[in-house]
Scaffold this motif. Structure first.
Motif, PDB file in Angstrom:
ATOM      1  N   LYS A   3     -34.142  28.181  55.399  1.00 27.51           N
ATOM      2  CA  LYS A   3     -34.808  28.258  54.092  1.00 27.51           C
ATOM      3  C   LYS A   3     -34.024  27.507  53.014  1.00 27.51           C
ATOM      4  O   LYS A   3     -32.821  27.700  52.884  1.00 27.51           O
ATOM      5  CB  LYS A   3     -34.986  29.732  53.696  1.00 27.51           C
ATOM      6  CG  LYS A   3     -35.932  29.914  52.535  1.00 27.51           C
ATOM      7  CD  LYS A   3     -36.353  31.346  52.372  1.00 27.51           C
ATOM      8  CE  LYS A   3     -37.081  31.644  51.087  1.00 27.51           C
ATOM      9  NZ  LYS A   3     -37.506  30.554  50.267  1.00 27.51           N
ATOM     10  N   ARG A  22     -40.938  19.256  62.523  1.00 27.63           N
ATOM     11  CA  ARG A  22     -41.921  20.345  62.416  1.00 27.63           C
ATOM     12  C   ARG A  22     -41.220  21.705  62.530  1.00 27.63           C
ATOM     13  O   ARG A  22     -41.459  22.617  61.728  1.00 27.63           O
ATOM     14  CB  ARG A  22     -43.011  20.219  63.485  1.00 27.63           C
ATOM     15  CG  ARG A  22     -44.085  21.290  63.301  1.00 27.63           C
ATOM     16  CD  ARG A  22     -45.149  21.330  64.365  1.00 27.63           C
ATOM     17  NE  ARG A  22     -45.900  20.095  64.466  1.00 27.63           N
ATOM     18  CZ  ARG A  22     -45.847  19.260  65.489  1.00 27.63           C
ATOM     19  NH1 ARG A  22     -45.056  19.530  66.527  1.00 27.63           N
ATOM     20  NH2 ARG A  22     -46.566  18.169  65.508  1.00 27.63           N
ATOM     21  N   THR A  23     -40.321  21.824  63.503  1.00 23.04           N
ATOM     22  CA  THR A  23     -39.608  23.098  63.706  1.00 23.04           C
ATOM     23  C   THR A  23     -38.766  23.436  62.469  1.00 23.04           C
ATOM     24  O   THR A  23     -38.723  24.589  62.043  1.00 23.04           O
ATOM     25  CB  THR A  23     -38.714  22.993  64.962  1.00 23.04           C
ATOM     26  OG1 THR A  23     -39.573  22.699  66.057  1.00 23.04           O
ATOM     27  CG2 THR A  23     -37.968  24.275  65.251  1.00 23.04           C
ATOM     28  N   CYS A  25     -39.338  22.432  59.346  1.00 25.10           N
ATOM     29  CA  CYS A  25     -40.263  22.821  58.259  1.00 25.10           C
ATOM     30  C   CYS A  25     -40.768  24.245  58.481  1.00 25.10           C
ATOM     31  O   CYS A  25     -40.834  25.041  57.535  1.00 25.10           O
ATOM     32  CB  CYS A  25     -41.457  21.874  58.197  1.00 25.10           C
ATOM     33  SG  CYS A  25     -41.041  20.232  57.623  1.00 25.10           S
ATOM     34  N   GLU A  26     -41.124  24.566  59.713  1.00 24.61           N
ATOM     35  CA  GLU A  26     -41.614  25.930  60.011  1.00 24.61           C
ATOM     36  C   GLU A  26     -40.556  26.978  59.683  1.00 24.61           C
ATOM     37  O   GLU A  26     -40.871  28.133  59.453  1.00 24.61           O
ATOM     38  CB  GLU A  26     -42.001  26.043  61.495  1.00 24.61           C
ATOM     39  CG  GLU A  26     -43.324  25.369  61.811  1.00 24.61           C
ATOM     40  CD  GLU A  26     -43.576  25.208  63.319  1.00 24.61           C
ATOM     41  OE1 GLU A  26     -44.684  24.777  63.666  1.00 24.61           O
ATOM     42  OE2 GLU A  26     -42.658  25.462  64.137  1.00 24.61           O
ATOM     43  N   ASN A  27     -39.289  26.539  59.687  1.00 22.67           N
ATOM     44  CA  ASN A  27     -38.200  27.474  59.390  1.00 22.67           C
ATOM     45  C   ASN A  27     -37.668  27.323  57.965  1.00 22.67           C
ATOM     46  O   ASN A  27     -36.559  27.746  57.662  1.00 22.67           O
ATOM     47  CB  ASN A  27     -37.077  27.307  60.413  1.00 22.67           C
ATOM     48  CG  ASN A  27     -37.417  28.027  61.712  1.00 22.67           C
ATOM     49  OD1 ASN A  27     -37.156  29.209  61.853  1.00 22.67           O
ATOM     50  ND2 ASN A  27     -38.064  27.327  62.633  1.00 22.67           N
ATOM     51  N   GLU A  48     -49.231  15.950  57.671  1.00 21.03           N
ATOM     52  CA  GLU A  48     -49.297  17.072  58.633  1.00 21.03           C
ATOM     53  C   GLU A  48     -48.188  18.109  58.332  1.00 21.03           C
ATOM     54  O   GLU A  48     -48.438  19.305  58.302  1.00 21.03           O
ATOM     55  CB  GLU A  48     -49.076  16.458  60.012  1.00 21.03           C
ATOM     56  CG  GLU A  48     -49.622  17.234  61.173  1.00 21.03           C
ATOM     57  CD  GLU A  48     -49.293  16.452  62.456  1.00 21.03           C
ATOM     58  OE1 GLU A  48     -49.626  15.257  62.549  1.00 21.03           O
ATOM     59  OE2 GLU A  48     -48.681  17.059  63.359  1.00 21.03           O
ATOM     60  N   LEU A  49     -46.976  17.621  58.093  1.00 27.50           N
ATOM     61  CA  LEU A  49     -45.849  18.540  57.902  1.00 27.50           C
ATOM     62  C   LEU A  49     -45.855  19.162  56.506  1.00 27.50           C
ATOM     63  O   LEU A  49     -45.446  20.314  56.341  1.00 27.50           O
ATOM     64  CB  LEU A  49     -44.515  17.824  58.170  1.00 27.50           C
ATOM     65  CG  LEU A  49     -44.317  17.274  59.588  1.00 27.50           C
ATOM     66  CD1 LEU A  49     -42.921  16.689  59.745  1.00 27.50           C
ATOM     67  CD2 LEU A  49     -44.539  18.344  60.649  1.00 27.50           C
ATOM     68  N   LEU A  52     -47.232  22.552  55.952  1.00 23.06           N
ATOM     69  CA  LEU A  52     -46.462  23.744  56.338  1.00 23.06           C
ATOM     70  C   LEU A  52     -45.759  24.371  55.130  1.00 23.06           C
ATOM     71  O   LEU A  52     -45.150  25.434  55.232  1.00 23.06           O
ATOM     72  CB  LEU A  52     -45.439  23.386  57.420  1.00 23.06           C
ATOM     73  CG  LEU A  52     -46.045  22.895  58.745  1.00 23.06           C
ATOM     74  CD1 LEU A  52     -44.974  22.323  59.657  1.00 23.06           C
ATOM     75  CD2 LEU A  52     -46.782  24.033  59.435  1.00 23.06           C
ATOM     76  N   THR A  54     -43.230  23.074  52.880  1.00 22.59           N
ATOM     77  CA  THR A  54     -41.944  22.637  52.306  1.00 22.59           C
ATOM     78  C   THR A  54     -42.067  21.158  51.919  1.00 22.59           C
ATOM     79  O   THR A  54     -43.064  20.508  52.232  1.00 22.59           O
ATOM     80  CB  THR A  54     -40.779  22.825  53.304  1.00 22.59           C
ATOM     81  OG1 THR A  54     -41.044  22.044  54.463  1.00 22.59           O
ATOM     82  CG2 THR A  54     -40.581  24.285  53.689  1.00 22.59           C
ATOM     83  N   GLU A 216     -40.584  19.835  72.034  1.00 27.04           N
ATOM     84  CA  GLU A 216     -40.248  21.148  71.455  1.00 27.04           C
ATOM     85  C   GLU A 216     -39.010  21.753  72.130  1.00 27.04           C
ATOM     86  O   GLU A 216     -38.278  22.528  71.507  1.00 27.04           O
ATOM     87  CB  GLU A 216     -41.433  22.125  71.592  1.00 27.04           C
ATOM     88  CG  GLU A 216     -42.636  21.764  70.732  1.00 27.04           C
ATOM     89  CD  GLU A 216     -43.379  20.505  71.195  1.00 27.04           C
ATOM     90  OE1 GLU A 216     -43.305  20.164  72.408  1.00 27.04           O
ATOM     91  OE2 GLU A 216     -44.020  19.855  70.338  1.00 27.04           O
ATOM     92  N   ASN A 220     -35.982  23.056  69.703  1.00 27.03           N
ATOM     93  CA  ASN A 220     -35.420  24.417  69.672  1.00 27.03           C
ATOM     94  C   ASN A 220     -33.894  24.378  69.699  1.00 27.03           C
ATOM     95  O   ASN A 220     -33.228  25.141  69.003  1.00 27.03           O
ATOM     96  CB  ASN A 220     -35.953  25.245  70.853  1.00 27.03           C
ATOM     97  CG  ASN A 220     -37.417  25.602  70.665  1.00 27.03           C
ATOM     98  OD1 ASN A 220     -37.899  25.660  69.539  1.00 27.03           O
ATOM     99  ND2 ASN A 220     -38.125  25.825  71.756  1.00 27.03           N
TER     100      ASN A 220
END
Ligand code: NAD
Length: 246
Positions: A3, A22-23, A25-27, A48-49, A52, A54, A216, A220
């Motif tokens: 964050k 993407r991962t 941004c999702e976090n 696209e991103l 999400l 951010t 992905e 991770n």
């Protein structure tokens, strides 16, 4: 997990780099994606991103040019005031047997994969040193650890990434900056789409888990190395290869 952190990801508009973006941004991270040439692909990824929630910024530039790293660092500082994470993901292949590989074929791959990562680390770590914190992730490859026919240029660049990661980790550790590498195996992206079905089948035979990796799977590992979950890990090369090297 990330964050309000700011991440620079080179080659971040497609393939593994895009999955990492993407991962992140999702976090909760804001991301700056550096890309070389495809404006349409960059705009599409940014749109696209951004959805999400951010901030997503794309910067055009060839990482093999030291000016690109200077530009990215300056723009990141102007817009976000800091860079918490650098992912040196941009990379190319130019596979040929050594007898057919010209000096230019060799140098082009080293310039993009190794020199490019050096220029980015140099500029971005200068910001991180002032912050006294940061996480750098360099993309190596199983090819740099165990070699591959027709890839002397590529495996030299990726073995170089490993050595550079270890030295940078030692230089920057006392400044609160961690430097690690990920060594992916065979991952399904545009880079490996040029392989024939037969080559893919033969590659899969050497993979303990019996399948090619997905972007992905690498993202991770990057999330782990970028986050405080790995706050006592530096100077490591994490294999994400389904067990090719074990
Ligand atoms: P990809 O070709 O799909 O994406 C690479 C990205 O890097 C592209 O967006 C490209 O434009 C960018 N790029 C390349 N050269 C650049 C330059 N000079 N300046 C700026 N951007 C540049 O490849 P990928 O499969 O997503 O690979 C990402 C990274 O992972 C690379 O470093 C690659 O060597 C490494 N890797 C990939 C695999 C695999 O099986 N796909 C395996 C091991 C390591």
């Amino acid at each position: 997990m990330l964050k309000d952190r700011t991440a620079v990801i080179t080659g971040g508009v497609r393939g593994i780099g895009k999955a990492i973006a993407r991962t992140f941004c999702e976090n909760g991270a804001n991301v700056i994606l550096c890309y070389r040439s495809n404006d349409e692909e960059a705009e599409k990824t940014a749109a696209e991103l951004s959805a999400l929630g951010t901030a997503v910024k794309v910067i055009k530039g060839d990482v093999a040019d030291p000016e690109t790293a200077k530009k990215v660092a300056a723009e990141a500082k102007a817009e976000f005031g800091r860079v918490d994470i650098l992912v040196n993901n941009a990379g190319i292949t130019n596979d040929k047997l050594m007898m057919r590989m010209t000096p230019a074929d060799f140098t082009k791959v080293i310039d993009a994969n190794l020199n490019g990562a050096f220029y980015m680390m140099k500029e971005i770590s200068a910001l991180m040193v002032k912050q006294r914190s940061g996480a750098i992730i360099n993309m190596a490859s199983v090819s740099g650890l165990k070699g591959n026919p027709a890839q002397v240029n590529y495996s030299a660049s990726k073995a170089g990434i490993v050595g550079m990661t270890l030295s940078a980790a030692k230089e920057l550790g006392r400044r609160g900056i961690r430097v690690n590498a990920i060594a992916p195996g065979f991952v399904e992206t545009d880079m490996t789409s040029v392989l024939t079905e037969e080559q893919k089948k033969s590659a899969a035979q050497n993979i303990t888990l019996g399948r090619m990796g997905q972007p992905e799977d690498i993202a991770n590992a990057a999330l782990f190395l970028a986050s405080d979950m790995s706050s006592y890990i530096t100077g490591q090369v994490i294999g994400v290869d389904g067990g090719i090297i074990m």
